[in-house]
Design an enzyme around this catalytic site. Structure first.
Site, PDB file in Angstrom:
ATOM      1  CE  LYS A 158      -3.895  -0.408   2.610  1.00  0.00           C
ATOM      2  NZ  LYS A 158      -4.735  -0.688   3.808  1.00  0.00           N
ATOM      3  N   GLY A 165      -7.733   3.781  -3.203  1.00  0.00           N
ATOM      4  CA  GLY A 165      -7.284   2.448  -3.609  1.00  0.00           C
ATOM      5  C   GLY A 165      -6.117   2.453  -4.589  1.00  0.00           C
ATOM      6  CE  LYS A 201      -2.444 -13.522   7.170  1.00  0.00           C
ATOM      7  NZ  LYS A 201      -1.575 -14.055   6.106  1.00  0.00           N
ATOM      8  CE1 TYR A 202      -6.481  -8.193  -0.911  1.00  0.00           C
ATOM      9  CE2 TYR A 202      -6.729 -10.581  -0.957  1.00  0.00           C
ATOM     10  CZ  TYR A 202      -7.141  -9.328  -1.355  1.00  0.00           C
ATOM     11  OH  TYR A 202      -8.211  -9.206  -2.198  1.00  0.00           O
ATOM     12  CG  HIS A 208     -15.644  -0.333   5.149  1.00  0.00           C
ATOM     13  ND1 HIS A 208     -14.574   0.339   4.619  1.00  0.00           N
ATOM     14  CD2 HIS A 208     -16.281   0.573   5.943  1.00  0.00           C
ATOM     15  CE1 HIS A 208     -14.558   1.581   5.076  1.00  0.00           C
ATOM     16  NE2 HIS A 208     -15.594   1.749   5.876  1.00  0.00           N
ATOM     17  CE  LYS A 237     -16.896   3.904   3.075  1.00  0.00           C
ATOM     18  NZ  LYS A 237     -16.588   4.960   4.048  1.00  0.00           N
ATOM     19  NE  ARG A 291     -13.520  12.836   4.464  1.00  0.00           N
ATOM     20  CZ  ARG A 291     -14.254  11.751   4.210  1.00  0.00           C
ATOM     21  NH1 ARG A 291     -15.513  11.692   4.633  1.00  0.00           N
ATOM     22  NH2 ARG A 291     -13.766  10.721   3.570  1.00  0.00           N
ATOM     23  NE  ARG A 337     -22.020   6.630  -0.186  1.00  0.00           N
ATOM     24  CZ  ARG A 337     -20.782   7.049   0.062  1.00  0.00           C
ATOM     25  NH1 ARG A 337     -20.071   7.576  -0.914  1.00  0.00           N
ATOM     26  NH2 ARG A 337     -20.265   6.951   1.263  1.00  0.00           N
TER      27      ARG A 337
END
Ligand code: ADP
Length: 445
Positions: A158, A165, A201-202, A208, A237, A291, A337
């Protein structure tokens, strides 16, 4: 309390902040680009100032223009909203240097949580569980190989400066590590001008789960429970729910307490969200958003607390006025959304809204800046409405979501309402049985 707040944002979130201000007797100043001269947030605010042309970098990201607008209108405080400058430490410091209050955390907390490596180290220090991985940035290939062996494959590389992402690559075994590292570095360099990498670690099938917190300047902090935001496409999302169907009462209590303890220890103030991956009964910190979040209404629906009002109150220096035991969780909420986009290809679909009918009725809330005759500009993100429903039980909320989606009319642009209709009818979703990779499989792209 403030008398006048400048809202440095646009769309439904600018309207959301305006509504909280009005109910508190605070006057509002809207800022807008030339593309948004006819926008609803401009129409409803007490005053408005044009801060530049359509591209965000020239208007909503133009710090000097926003500070000037606050000066000429005599605002006391600036609310940055979501996105744009909301997590920009430099902007927060600039706001304060010019004698205004920044409605958000301190610049120090913004920069601490803005750097992913520092954020993870901070989280660890304050007792938040993290994904096993490198302690800080990895220097080279040899170190990457050593850490990967230690934590075990598959591993995820990452970018320290990451976002959206980008700069993330998986290595399933040692043979893939070298290429994954160089690809992730190249992507991070191109996206952020910084190729510093760290390793985790994946996790193969996490959800989430994020915890909403609220803290004042006097050492008080509470949590408003969790939101399950596992339904994502390309890290965006799509549909969120609160509470999560995956947590039991003990897990909920445990993670809420960890979050509150950590924000108190950090001396954090304002609203914030601590995001976790959750797999096999364990939580792993991924980041803290310093935020308001787009999906904040579902927490409001199950607690009855107006998060924006509280955010403004604590920014003005007022103490919270309630503790954890005063917060009761009632029922279940979903947020769909609604984006101006093709429901199959996901291509943006800006244009003229020829008709708009928001759903209504018991337990239905639509946060949107749309009106018939409004032109959705192509310059900004495609979120045009949030359909939020609340019910006594998950099933009642689900039935209400189906009914409200049927009722909603948005003509002139394509929307993802058909996708939401498919989602609320999908057996896995109905059973609450999904992880962060489920939606991409469901839609196929
Ligand atoms: P960004 O800031 O780039 O969005 P995040 O750290 O928030 O990066 O991660 C983005 C997404 O990548 C997460 O929401 C999750 O879907 C996935 N992800 C992140 N870390 C892991 C991990 N260790 N294992 C599996 N998936 C991960």
């Amino acid at each position: 309390m403030f008398e006048k707040v400048l809202i440095a944002n646009r769309g439904e979130i600018a309207l959301r902040i305006h509504r909280a201000c009005r109910e508190m007797g605070i006057r509002t100043v809207a800022v807008h680009s030339t593309a948004d001269a006819d926008a609803m947030h401009v129409r409803l605010a007490d005053e408005s100032v044009c801060i530049g042309p359509a591209p965000s970098r020239d208007s909503y990201l133009n710090m000097a223009a926003i500070i000037s607008a606050a000066t000429i209108t005599g605002a006391d405080a600036i609310h940055p909203g979501i996105g744009f400058l909301s997590e920009n430490a430099k902007f927060a410091a600039m706001v304060e240097e010019h004698g205004f209050t920044f409605i958000g955390p301190s610049p120090e907390h913004l920069s601490q949580m803005g750097d992913k490596v520092e954020a993870k180290a901070t989280a660890k220090r304050f007792g938040i569980p993290c994904v096993p991985g490198s302690d800080g940035a990895i220097a080279d290939e040899a170190e990457a190989a050593r850490v990967a062996e230690e934590i075990g494959y598959p591993v995820l590389l990452k970018a320290a400066a990451g976002g959206g992402g980008k700069g993330m690559k998986v290595a399933n075994h040692a043979g893939e590590l070298k290429e994954a590292l160089s690809m992730a570095k190249a992507e991070a360099k191109a996206a952020f001008g910084n190729d510093a990498m760290y390793m985790e670690k994946y996790l193969g099938h996490p959800r989430h789960i994020e915890i909403q917190i609220l803290a004042d300047n006097h050492g008080n902090a509470v949590h408003l429970g969790e939101r399950d935001c596992s339904l994502q496409r390309r890290h965006q999302k799509v549909l969120e729910e609160a509470p999560s169907p995956a947590l039991n009462a003990d897990q909920r209590k445990e993670i809420g307490e960890i979050a509150v303890k950590a924000v108190k220890a950090m001396g954090y103030r304002s609203v914030g969200t601590i995001e976790f991956l959750f797999q096999d009964g364990k939580f792993y910190f991924i980041e803290m958003n310093t935020r308001l979040q787009i999906e904040h209404p579902i927490s409001e629906m199950i607690t009855g607390i107006d998060l924006v009002r509280e955010q403004i109150r604590v920014a003005s220096g007022a103490p919270l006025g309630f503790g954890q035991s005063d917060i009761t969780f009632t029922g279940h909420a979903f947020e769909c959304r609604i984006n101006a986009e093709d429901p199959v290809t996901f291509m943006p679909s800006p244009g003229l809204i020829t008709d708009f009918h928001a759903a209504g009725g018991l337990g239905v809330r639509v946060d949107s800046a749309l009106y018939a005759g409004y032109k959705v500009p192509s310059n900004y993100d495609s979120l045009i409405a949030k359909l939020v429903v609340h019910g006594k039980s998950r099933n009642e909320a689900l039935m209400r979501a189906r009914r409200a989606l049927e009722e909603m009319v948005i003509l002139g642009v394509k929307t993802n309402i058909p996708l939401h209709q498919r989602l609320v009818a999908a057996p896995d979703f109905i059973n609450g049985d999904y992880d962060i990779r489920w939606l991409e499989k469901f839609v196929g792209i």
